[in-house]
Motif scaffolding. Structure first.
Motif, PDB file in Angstrom:
ATOM      1  N   THR A  79       0.823  -1.265  -0.067  1.00 35.27           N
ATOM      2  CA  THR A  79       0.465   0.068  -0.259  1.00 35.27           C
ATOM      3  C   THR A  79       1.265   1.387   0.401  1.00 35.27           C
ATOM      4  N   THR A 135      -0.259   5.672  -0.090  1.00 29.55           N
ATOM      5  CA  THR A 135      -1.379   5.806   0.628  1.00 29.55           C
ATOM      6  C   THR A 135      -1.205   6.177   1.894  1.00 29.55           C
ATOM      7  N   ASN A 138     -10.069   1.948  -1.126  1.00 27.91           N
ATOM      8  CA  ASN A 138      -8.482   1.505  -1.566  1.00 27.91           C
ATOM      9  C   ASN A 138      -8.737   0.402  -2.049  1.00 27.91           C
ATOM     10  N   ASP A 197      -8.270   5.627   1.227  1.00 27.91           N
ATOM     11  CA  ASP A 197      -6.819   6.286   1.209  1.00 27.91           C
ATOM     12  C   ASP A 197      -7.523   7.763   0.264  1.00 27.91           C
TER      13      ASP A 197
END
Length: 900
Positions: free
Chosen positions: A104, A107, A132, A144
């Protein structure tokens, strides 16, 4: 042209407290005048209610409001910079790294009260945003905030802190964060930001623009931002010890050799280890086996990884409003975000499949087949980065109408997030073929001869660094790329109305009624090789394709019992269908003005959080550092989690009691006590707890060599309903405005103290998690005290502020007080993570007023963590707690804002 804003009373109070705004004095003078009493009072919609209130209304729910001026005062370049400073936020993943937040990067999210990044409902202008598509390591899909809206378009942020499921639905368990954009703006504004970090080449450039126009029947605004952030690598600022980032699987590698009468023992590559950059770890005295060393050749992968990824972001937003008549208004919003991030990675991942090097391999010195325990590339090779690509689109439109006694609204929202994650890894079958002499892109393993013609041997031994190097052709033949192409889709239809009903002592009671339908979809398309579990470390996963639809009906009754007493009653029904079923969640909130200077408030509510599509049907493989009680060593392993279709919804009860006290003008205090109790909490099993519970269970614990005692390779776990979690604490806010000849000074204090964070973990048992990192259980890092002490000053064209930010010490249950790993308990207690104190400061000057220009020019300079304090050290990958502290160190920034 100047910005025309209309703030809520709460927003005005916060802005004045933080930035010496003259609003409070102005408001008091207005309130004392007959003109103010005579004018019409505009009704507004405050987050936490569907009933419009007057601007001086005091919400019975605790609210935290940060306006755009306060956002600028902390030097925030993005929403993560705002939420990271909130004392009510803990455990958010705003510094995504490969070790705790693998896929991720790029983010950011919000974690109110440490209850999980999926337990806070994030709204934009009171409407939902899509989650997300790529979940966290714990399997949580979150909103996000990096993809929400350009910072320049934000007017304020409102936070409901006591839970709001009775009004907004199951994902408002911990509360609601509502970002309100600017509106009724005429003119244009451009801002240019530059930020430079004290370490490495970590820089940030941000260019933003805002334009707006309004007429008799409508208005429109448009905003766009571009961000470019350069990376900060661990090698630029080493916070960890080499042993914290050292994997037992390296290159040079180790080999499991069958010793008659003993069994398979790991042997360090006899051609070299330490002299080629490896870290030998002897598991038996030197000379135990003549000419060979029993042990492992470790690899320090730390310098290849990044604290801050290389990022670029484009975010655009537009909002149009048109009044068909005095009573009917149409509003439409369109937003998009394009985020790209690249985080550093090691030259290759560890190979977890124990491939065999044949006895006929030309470099094999052992004279028998051996199992390879290492990685394809190590010291001396460049790192392999992981890449994320996130594209978000959001469309929301609504029609509002005003009636004689209230108003109504009908809205539709559609939002989509496409997220692609890619990372290189070694292919299992192809790597084994290369060890057998069938490597190379043109080799046919059926008709070919090992090591002849188009077929090549891959040389895993240290001689590859000197006399027998590997060709790029053979390396390419077993290297693939895992690609996860995910999409999350949100569709919401909503209609509600609010109207006066009957008169009470403090005015008319108002009733709000509404219905909502929402559908959430999630797909994850893994590449074909991942579908076949072809990779040696990231392994793979089946595709995911699921959906969930929810019908809801809700109501709210606002009762002004008297001029001093307001009561709010809310009720929401949600139906998920299928095995999840339905729920009814109520909320009762009361506000009582005991005197002109003292008001009391209290609320109690329940909530219901259903298992998501991913938790029930999904699955993923994450990379985690664990402590193996069998090997008595740390290991960097794959944790493979499968969905659980038998999950039950989790339920909770929350209550809050507090007061606001203003003993005299410009001095105010706010205190709130909050408590959340969860049952059947949905969590991912803690891999460390699974390992500690039964370290020799071959169904859940995968090892190299001996399945009971060999080195740790993989943990198999799932999602479960934990027994319970209870957390409580105190929020304290104070501010005082002091007017002097030298300017207006406003000291302020915001703090949160966690009094309880009790966990009933299915593996770890009963845990007192307050003041603890909670590495070995389902919780998040929970330092007991977070505090921001601020002082703002303004005089003529000048303004400045300084913030002292404090995070208390807490215990690290991964390590003992003497710095050794917590393998079977710590006799003298856990290692203490130091408290952390940083200082931020800012100065700005209105150059437009200084030079008497037609345009407004405001220059701002400032610094974050001015004294370059290191985050407290942890004896773990990367050397710090990424869910609590910021690894970047001192950041100096400058901003020029031009308004036309």
């Amino acid at each position: 042209m100047k910005l025309n804003t209309r703030k809520t009373a709460v927003a005005s109070l916060v802005g004045a407290a933080l930035l010496c705004s003259p609003y409070l004095a102005f408001a008091q003078e207005e309130a004392d005048s007959q003109e103010a009493e005579a004018r019409d009072v505009e009704l507004i919609l405050v987050t936490g209610s569907f009933v419009r209130r007057s601007e001086n209304f005091e919400s019975p729910s605790p609210l935290a409001v940060v306006d755009s001026v306060a956002i600028d005062s902390i030097g925030a370049k993005n929403i993560a910079d705002i939420t990271q400073t909130l004392t009510i936020n803990t455990g958010a993943e705003n510094n995504p790294d490969a070790f705790t937040q693998n896929a991720t990067a790029g983010t950011s999210n919000i974690n109110l009260r440490g209850l999980g990044v999926a337990s806070t409902l994030v709204l934009l202008n009171n409407k939902r945003q899509v989650v997300n598509a790529q979940p966290t390591n714990e399997g949580l899909n979150f909103v996000d905030t990096s993809s929400l809206v350009p910072m320049i378009a934000i007017d304020r942020m409102e936070v409901v802190k006591d839970g709001a499921s009775a009004l907004y639905g199951s994902d408002a368990v911990a509360g609601v964060v509502n970002f309100i954009t600017k509106r009724d703006y005429d003119g244009a504004m451009v801002t240019v930001d530059y930020q430079d970090g004290a370490h490495g080449d970590n820089k940030e450039y941000i260019l933003q623009g805002l334009w707006g126009a309004s007429g008799d029947n409508g208005s429109v605004i448009a905003a766009i931002s571009y961000t470019n952030r350069s990376p900060l690598f661990i090698s630029d600022r080493r916070l960890s010890r080499p042993q914290d980032d050292t994997s037992a699987l390296g290159n040079p590698a180790s080999y499991f050799l069958n010793i008659p009468g003993v069994g398979a023992l790991p042997i360090i590559d006899p051609y070299g280890c330490e002299e080629l950059g490896g870290y030998p770890n002897l598991l038996a005295p030197s000379g135990t086996i003549p000419g060979l060393e029993v042990g492992l050749c470790g690899f320090d992968f730390g310098p290849f990884y990044s604290y801050v990824p290389d990022e670029s972001r484009i975010n655009a937003y537009t909002r149009a409003m048109y009044e068909f008549s005095d009573d009917i208004t149409w509003t439409t919003e369109i937003g998009m975000a394009r985020n790209r991030a690249e985080r550093g990675g090691a030259p290759s991942f560890p190979i977890l499949t124990s491939p065999i090097v044949p006895d006929y391999h030309p470099q094999n010195p052992f004279g028998q087949p051996v199992a390879f325990f290492g990685r394809a590339e190590g010291n001396g090779f460049p790192g392999d980065p992981a890449n994320t690509e996130s594209d978000t689109f959001r469309f929301s439109t609504n029609l509002q109408g005003v009636t004689d006694t209230g108003f109504w609204e009908v809205s539709y929202t559609r939002a989509v997030n496409n997220f692609m994650f890619s990372v290189p890894d070694v292919l299992n079958t192809e790597f084994q073929l290369a060890l057998l002499g069938f490597g190379g892109s043109s080799c046919n393993p059926i008709t070919g001869t090992p090591g002849q013609g188009d077929c090549e041997f891959y040389n895993p031994f240290a001689t590859s660094y000197s006399s027998a190097p590997n060709s790029q052709n053979v390396i390419d033949s077993f290297t693939g790329k895992q690609v996860i192409d995910s999409q999350a889709d949100l569709e919401v239809f909503e209609a509600f109305t609010s109207f006066d009903t009957f008169e009470m002592g403090g005015g008319y009671a108002a009733l709000a009624l509404g219905v909502q339908y929402r559908e959430e979809k999630l797909t994850q398309d893994y590449d074909e090789l991942s579908n076949q579990d072809s990779f040696t470390f990231v392994i793979g996963n089946p595709d995911i394709d699921g959906s969930q639809d929810v019908w809801a009906a809700f109501g709210e009754l606002a009762l002004p019992v008297s001029d001093d007493l307001d009561v709010q009653i809310a009720l929401r029904y949600e139906d998920y269908g299928g095995s999840i079923g339905s729920t009814v969640d109520p909320k009762l909130a009361v506000s009582y003005r005991a005197s002109d200077s003292l008001s009391l408030r209290g609320s109690i509510s329940t909530s219901f959080r259903a298992p998501t599509v991913f938790l029930a049907q999904g699955g993923a493989t994450s990379l985690q550092q664990l402590v193996d009680p069998v090997q008595q060593a740390q290991a960097f392993v794959a944790v493979r989690t499968s969905g659980n279709s038998d999950l039950k919804p989790e339920e909770s009860t929350a209550y809050n009691v507090g007061f606001s006290f203003e003993p005299f003008r410009d001095l105010s205090f706010e205190v709130d006590y909050w408590n959340f109790e969860f049952e059947d909490l949905i969590i991912q099993e803690n891999a460390q707890a699974v390992l500690n519970d039964d370290p020799t269970n071959p169904d859940r614990i995968v090892r190299a060599g001996d399945p009971l005692t060999g080195p740790l390779l993989q943990i198999n776990n799932t999602y479960v309903n934990a027994s319970s979690l209870e957390t409580s604490g105190l929020d304290f806010v104070a501010s005082y405005k002091i007017e002097t000849e030298m300017g207006v000074f406003t000291p302020s204090l915001h703090s949160t103290y966690i009094t309880k964070y009790d966990l009933d973990d299915p593996q770890a048992g009963m845990i007192d998690g307050a003041g603890r990192r909670n590495f070995n259980n389902i919780g998040v890092s929970s330092p007991e005290l977070r505090m921001n002490l601020g002082l703002a000053w303004s005089h003529d064209v000048h303004a400045a502020n300084i913030f002292v930010r404090y995070i208390s010490s807490y215990d690290d249950d991964q390590n003992c007080s003497d710095g050794t790993s917590n393998l079977t308990g710590c006799a003298d207690g856990f290692y203490e993570v130091d408290s952390h104190l940083t200082v931020d400061a800012q100065y700005n000057i209105d150059l437009g007023s200084v030079f008497d220009t037609d345009q407004s020019y405001v220059l701002t300079v400032g610094g974050i963590n001015l004294f370059d304090e290191d985050p407290p050290q942890l004896f773990t990958n990367s050397g710090f707690d990424s869910k609590v502290h910021d690894p970047r160190g001192r950041q100096i920034y400058a901003r020029l804002a031009i308004e036309f």
